[in-house]
Design a protein around this motif. Structure first.
Motif, PDB file in Angstrom:
ATOM      1  N   VAL A   1      40.975  45.642  43.116  1.00 21.41           N
ATOM      2  CA  VAL A   1      39.943  46.514  43.701  1.00 21.41           C
ATOM      3  C   VAL A   1      38.610  45.798  43.603  1.00 21.41           C
ATOM      4  N   LEU A   2      37.649  46.258  44.372  1.00 25.64           N
ATOM      5  CA  LEU A   2      36.314  45.671  44.309  1.00 25.64           C
ATOM      6  C   LEU A   2      35.694  45.947  42.940  1.00 25.64           C
ATOM      7  N   PRO A   3      34.886  45.022  42.421  1.00 28.46           N
ATOM      8  CA  PRO A   3      34.371  45.146  41.054  1.00 28.46           C
ATOM      9  C   PRO A   3      33.131  46.033  40.955  1.00 28.46           C
ATOM     10  N   ASN A   4      33.220  47.242  41.453  1.00 23.87           N
ATOM     11  CA  ASN A   4      32.090  48.162  41.407  1.00 23.87           C
ATOM     12  C   ASN A   4      32.005  48.840  40.043  1.00 23.87           C
ATOM     13  N   GLY A   5      30.805  48.915  39.488  1.00 26.32           N
ATOM     14  CA  GLY A   5      30.567  49.688  38.279  1.00 26.32           C
ATOM     15  C   GLY A   5      31.133  49.115  37.004  1.00 26.32           C
ATOM     16  N   LEU A   6      31.410  47.810  36.953  1.00 27.28           N
ATOM     17  CA  LEU A   6      31.953  47.214  35.740  1.00 27.28           C
ATOM     18  C   LEU A   6      30.883  47.150  34.645  1.00 27.28           C
ATOM     19  N   SER A   7      31.321  47.212  33.404  1.00 28.02           N
ATOM     20  CA  SER A   7      30.414  47.029  32.274  1.00 28.02           C
ATOM     21  C   SER A   7      30.149  45.538  32.073  1.00 28.02           C
ATOM     22  N   ASN A   8      29.120  45.216  31.302  1.00 26.62           N
ATOM     23  CA  ASN A   8      28.845  43.814  30.982  1.00 26.62           C
ATOM     24  C   ASN A   8      29.986  43.176  30.206  1.00 26.62           C
ATOM     25  N   THR A   9      30.618  43.944  29.347  1.00 21.85           N
ATOM     26  CA  THR A   9      31.751  43.423  28.585  1.00 21.85           C
ATOM     27  C   THR A   9      32.897  43.035  29.513  1.00 21.85           C
ATOM     28  N   GLN A  10      33.184  43.888  30.488  1.00 23.97           N
ATOM     29  CA  GLN A  10      34.235  43.578  31.456  1.00 23.97           C
ATOM     30  C   GLN A  10      33.872  42.325  32.256  1.00 23.97           C
ATOM     31  N   ARG A  11      32.646  42.253  32.705  1.00 23.24           N
ATOM     32  CA  ARG A  11      32.209  41.103  33.507  1.00 23.24           C
ATOM     33  C   ARG A  11      32.317  39.798  32.720  1.00 23.24           C
ATOM     34  N   ALA A  12      31.936  39.847  31.454  1.00 25.44           N
ATOM     35  CA  ALA A  12      31.934  38.631  30.638  1.00 25.44           C
ATOM     36  C   ALA A  12      33.330  38.023  30.524  1.00 25.44           C
ATOM     37  N   ARG A  13      34.363  38.843  30.560  1.00 30.60           N
ATOM     38  CA  ARG A  13      35.733  38.329  30.431  1.00 30.60           C
ATOM     39  C   ARG A  13      36.096  37.398  31.583  1.00 30.60           C
ATOM     40  N   SER A  14      35.421  37.543  32.705  1.00 34.02           N
ATOM     41  CA  SER A  14      35.747  36.729  33.876  1.00 34.02           C
ATOM     42  C   SER A  14      34.955  35.436  33.951  1.00 34.02           C
ATOM     43  N   ALA A  15      34.046  35.202  33.019  1.00 32.32           N
ATOM     44  CA  ALA A  15      33.201  34.006  33.087  1.00 32.32           C
ATOM     45  C   ALA A  15      34.028  32.711  33.145  1.00 32.32           C
ATOM     46  N   PRO A  16      34.967  32.487  32.228  1.00 32.20           N
ATOM     47  CA  PRO A  16      35.731  31.227  32.293  1.00 32.20           C
ATOM     48  C   PRO A  16      36.655  31.156  33.512  1.00 32.20           C
ATOM     49  N   ILE A  17      37.141  32.308  33.971  1.00 33.06           N
ATOM     50  CA  ILE A  17      38.025  32.327  35.146  1.00 33.06           C
ATOM     51  C   ILE A  17      37.256  31.902  36.386  1.00 33.06           C
ATOM     52  N   LEU A  18      36.071  32.478  36.574  1.00 30.31           N
ATOM     53  CA  LEU A  18      35.248  32.124  37.728  1.00 30.31           C
ATOM     54  C   LEU A  18      34.795  30.674  37.653  1.00 30.31           C
ATOM     55  N   ALA A  19      34.418  30.227  36.447  1.00 26.66           N
ATOM     56  CA  ALA A  19      33.941  28.852  36.295  1.00 26.66           C
ATOM     57  C   ALA A  19      35.034  27.840  36.618  1.00 26.66           C
ATOM     58  N   GLN A  20      36.256  28.075  36.134  1.00 29.33           N
ATOM     59  CA  GLN A  20      37.345  27.142  36.414  1.00 29.33           C
ATOM     60  C   GLN A  20      37.730  27.173  37.889  1.00 29.33           C
ATOM     61  N   PHE A  21      37.714  28.357  38.484  1.00 24.17           N
ATOM     62  CA  PHE A  21      37.987  28.485  39.913  1.00 24.17           C
ATOM     63  C   PHE A  21      37.017  27.636  40.727  1.00 24.17           C
ATOM     64  N   LEU A  22      35.722  27.752  40.436  1.00 17.06           N
ATOM     65  CA  LEU A  22      34.723  27.012  41.210  1.00 17.06           C
ATOM     66  C   LEU A  22      34.743  25.523  40.881  1.00 17.06           C
ATOM     67  N   LYS A  23      35.001  25.176  39.645  1.00 16.04           N
ATOM     68  CA  LYS A  23      35.108  23.765  39.282  1.00 16.04           C
ATOM     69  C   LYS A  23      36.217  23.093  40.088  1.00 16.04           C
TER      70      LYS A  23
END
Length: 302
Positions: free
Chosen positions: A109-131
């Motif tokens: 689903v679209l990431p609407n209304g996520l908490s900062n804690t939820q968002r932080a979990r995706s940091a390494p996933i997004l970084a590796q994807f873009l790398k």
């Protein structure tokens, strides 16, 4: 001529989609057809449980869709998150003036209304994807006809002028404090033009083109219509638009260090893209996206 860049040039109704599928892909005749939504360039329908079809709403979207159809099958070895893979290639006809694509359905689903804690979990996933994406061989991308910087990302001065031009319409919807912070931020941008950087980029990586799972972790990347060879800051904008400030260092630790100019351009694009979404949401009276776009702007400014 359309008054806004998000206005459709032709209608793609449920009945038309049903007719096109029945004619070109009769094996899908028994599948249900459900409208999922639309962006500037395309309208999207879910077909059965396994497929999603995108239909251009504007003529300018046709070459973007054609490029996407060529390059996406080549990316399977380097993309580290699920993404929509084209498997049905519809052709233009008397009934409909454009090619169209059918993709494997990516759950989420679209990431609407996520908490900062939820968002932080995706940091390494997004970084590796873009790398991994940004390391794709440019010769292979160019061989598939991927364009170069078709959105002129390096023109920082021109984009800054556009942002200032948006403010009178956006300010009443943002509130005095956020509008003031936004105007002050734009005034601090001193860069006029960014240096040339070349990487294969998604090109439109904002929250409407990202999917998350039931706990809010990134589960897919969709809508590759703006894929191009351009400045990686365009995609790195997610570090500012999607992630809270506390998780940005972890993102760049995984992705790798970037120069100050790239950070400036990435943050600017992280603010610019939700401003555009907010403009469209105001015209569409879309309160949900107005709220999410506003939250994205505030997070990018933080």
């Amino acid at each position: 001529m359309s008054a806004n860049p998000w206005d459709a040039e032709w209608d793609v109704s449920h009945a038309l989609v049903r007719r096109l599928l029945d004619h070109q892909f009769p094996e899908l005749s028994a599948e249900t057809v459900e409208l999922l939504g639309h962006g500037w360039d395309n309208i999207v329908y879910r077909v059965g449980s396994d497929y999603v079809f995108r239909f251009p709403r504007r003529r300018a979207a046709i070459p973007l869709l054609q490029t996407e159809a060529r390059i996406l099958p080549r990316l399977s070895s380097c993309i580290t998150v699920p993404y929509s893979k084209p498997i049905y290639f519809g052709t233009e006809s008397v009934a409909y003036p454009s090619p169209f694509l059918g993709y494997t359905h990516v759950p989420g689903v679209l990431p609407n209304g996520l908490s900062n804690t939820q968002r932080a979990r995706s940091a390494p996933i997004l970084a590796q994807f873009l790398k991994s994406l940004h390391a794709f061989t440019l010769d292979k991308a160019e061989a598939e006809g991927v364009p170069h910087d078709q959105r002129n990302l390096a023109d920082v001065s021109g984009r800054k002028d556009r942002m200032l031009g948006f403010l009178p319409k956006l300010s009443p919807h943002l509130g005095r404090e956020t509008a003031g912070a936004l105007e002050r931020y734009i005034d601090t941008i001193r860069l006029d033009r960014a240096s040339t950087r070349k990487a294969l980029i998604h090109g439109d990586l904002h929250y409407k083109n990202m999917l998350v799972d039931d706990v809010g972790v990134i589960s897919g990347i969709i809508d590759w219509g703006d894929v191009n060879v351009g400045h990686p800051a365009c995609d790195l904008s997610v570090a500012y638009s999607f992630l809270p400030p506390s998780s940005r260092p972890a993102f760049f630790e995984t992705y790798g260090a970037v120069d100050d100019e790239t950070h400036v351009l990435a943050r600017m694009l992280a603010v610019f893209m939700p401003m555009l979404i907010l403009l469209q949401s105001i015209d569409d009276r879309d309160e949900r996206n107005k709220l999410e776009a506003t939250r994205t702007i505030m997070r990018a400014l933080a």
